[in-house]
Design a protein around this motif. Structure first.
Motif, PDB file in Angstrom:
ATOM      1  N   GLU A   1       6.616  11.948   2.528  1.00 34.20           N
ATOM      2  CA  GLU A   1       7.676  11.302   3.306  1.00 34.20           C
ATOM      3  C   GLU A   1       7.315  11.262   4.786  1.00 34.20           C
ATOM      4  N   ILE A   2       6.822  12.364   5.312  1.00 35.98           N
ATOM      5  CA  ILE A   2       6.482  12.444   6.731  1.00 35.98           C
ATOM      6  C   ILE A   2       5.363  11.483   7.079  1.00 35.98           C
ATOM      7  N   VAL A   3       4.324  11.466   6.249  1.00 31.61           N
ATOM      8  CA  VAL A   3       3.181  10.583   6.497  1.00 31.61           C
ATOM      9  C   VAL A   3       3.590   9.118   6.353  1.00 31.61           C
ATOM     10  N   THR A   4       4.390   8.810   5.340  1.00 29.61           N
ATOM     11  CA  THR A   4       4.846   7.432   5.126  1.00 29.61           C
ATOM     12  C   THR A   4       5.651   6.945   6.326  1.00 29.61           C
TER      13      THR A   4
ATOM     14  N   TYR B   1      -3.670   7.419   5.288  1.00 32.49           N
ATOM     15  CA  TYR B   1      -2.630   8.206   4.622  1.00 32.49           C
ATOM     16  C   TYR B   1      -3.190   9.563   4.192  1.00 32.49           C
ATOM     17  N   LYS B   2      -4.351   9.563   3.557  1.00 30.17           N
ATOM     18  CA  LYS B   2      -4.965  10.804   3.095  1.00 30.17           C
ATOM     19  C   LYS B   2      -5.315  11.726   4.267  1.00 30.17           C
TER      20      LYS B   2
ATOM     21  N   VAL C   1       0.837  -1.204   0.000  1.00 30.67           N
ATOM     22  CA  VAL C   1       0.000   0.000   0.000  1.00 30.67           C
ATOM     23  C   VAL C   1       0.872   1.255   0.000  1.00 30.67           C
ATOM     24  N   LEU C   2       1.849   1.308   0.894  1.00 28.96           N
ATOM     25  CA  LEU C   2       2.718   2.485   0.958  1.00 28.96           C
ATOM     26  C   LEU C   2       3.565   2.615  -0.302  1.00 28.96           C
ATOM     27  N   ASP C   3       3.899   1.505  -0.929  1.00 28.06           N
ATOM     28  CA  ASP C   3       4.659   1.549  -2.175  1.00 28.06           C
ATOM     29  C   ASP C   3       3.857   2.229  -3.276  1.00 28.06           C
TER      30      ASP C   3
END
Length: 336
Positions: free
Chosen positions: A307-310, A281-282, A121-123
């Motif tokens: 980047e911060i959220v990931t 994430y959103k 998902v993060l990818d």
């Protein structure tokens, strides 16, 4: 008495010349005074074990998401099994066991909640993609903070082994190369054990020609794989597995992808995980102030929201991610 120097001298007596010696390591990004008790690699191991990122591994998925049972592996138990296997190989090959242990304990610190489903998902969501091995390096370099330092300030050899433990990457030390083998040996065999426990496959389902080569129990297979590395590599500056066992191991790995990792039962919750993590994430990307200050304050500026959220989501455990989703998206009942 300086016990570190004594240990470093002992390494030169016990290990092969092509091993990685603690007293000639490539150093740290920020030089530090040496410890009088521990070598640099032992010190790295201790820093990893005492980190918050390491403790969180106990609540992160290995393969089975939210399994009903206490005996299924987590990311932490996987890490410990990798460490045990890697240390056995390193000791037999007369390579640096402390370096191997430090790399193995840190190799999965960057893993997401919900295992490889969360990583996928993060990818998709992060610009430039996401890799748990690169994230593991970022954790030890930057994200793990304490009163003393930003990051763990590990030696270059440990950092190299962490970031190069999977895929097509190759570690620069023989000790780092051991981790890639130990990781595969561990997850292939313990995932077979968990899949049998879950009723997805049975012992009789395992390919007979592979069992004939590797063994008909988990312990026999692990022993066969470890011995195949030792028999091929002992006394040489290589870490390789004997051809017949290597081919059988990789074929068994492919079998696991087909029958377990991509099985409908295992993947049944993946659609839900994708939806939930995407919404999470959103939610944070819309307003970074929704992220706690102790995470935001790590960054000099807040320009790269992705980047911060990931980084924030990747550091979550399964339980914390579910708690956040519940608090954010599920209405609370009113008591009158």
């Amino acid at each position: 008495m300086n016990l570190r120097v004594e240990r470093e001298e002992l390494e030169h007596k016990m290990l092969f010349d092509f091993a990685t010696f603690a007293d000639s390591n490539l150093g740290r990004k920020n030089p530090e005074e040496k410890c009088p008790l521990r070598t640099d690699f032992q010190r790295d191991r201790d820093r990893i074990i005492h980190s918050k990122s390491f403790r969180r591994l106990k609540h992160k998925t290995q393969v089975f998401i939210s399994p009903e049972g206490d005996h299924f592996r987590t990311r932490l138990t996987h890490t410990l099994e990798v460490s045990q296997i890697a240390r056995t190989i390193a000791r037999a090959l007369r390579l640096n066991e402390d370096l191997v242990e430090a790399i193995s304990l840190g190799h999965d610190l960057g893993h997401t909640p919900f295992g490889h489903s969360g990583e996928a998902v993060l990818d998709e969501l992060k610009e430039g993609g996401f890799s748990h091995s690169k994230q593991s390096l970022k954790v030890v370099d930057f994200l793990e903070i304490s009163d003393k330092r930003v990051g763990l300030n590990l030696t270059e050899e440990v950092r190299d082994g962490i970031v190069n433990h999977s895929g097509d990457n190759n570690a620069s030390t023989l000790e780092g190369k051991i981790i890639k083998f130990a990781d595969r040996i561990a997850y292939i065999n313990h995932d077979i054990d968990d899949a049998i426990r879950a009723g997805i496959i049975s012992e009789d389902d395992l390919p007979k020609h592979l069992i004939k080569v590797l063994g008909d129990t988990s312990s026999k297979r692990i022993n066969t794989m470890i011995n195949a590395i030792i028999n091929k590599s002992y006394g040489n500056p290589i870490v390789e597995m004997q051809d017949e066992v290597y081919q059988a191991t990789m074929e068994l790995r492919q079998y696991m992808f087909k029958r377990v990792y991509l099985d409908d039962v295992v993947k049944s919750e993946e659609v839900k995980i994708k939806r939930l993590l995407t919404e999470l994430y959103k939610f944070y990307e819309e307003d970074l102030d929704r992220i706690p200050n102790n995470h935001l304050n790590i960054y000099e500026n807040h320009e790269d929201k992705g980047e911060i959220v990931t980084d924030y989501i990747a550091g979550m455990t399964d339980t914390f991610a579910m708690k956040q989703i519940k608090n954010i998206f599920i209405p609370k009942g009113w008591s009158i």
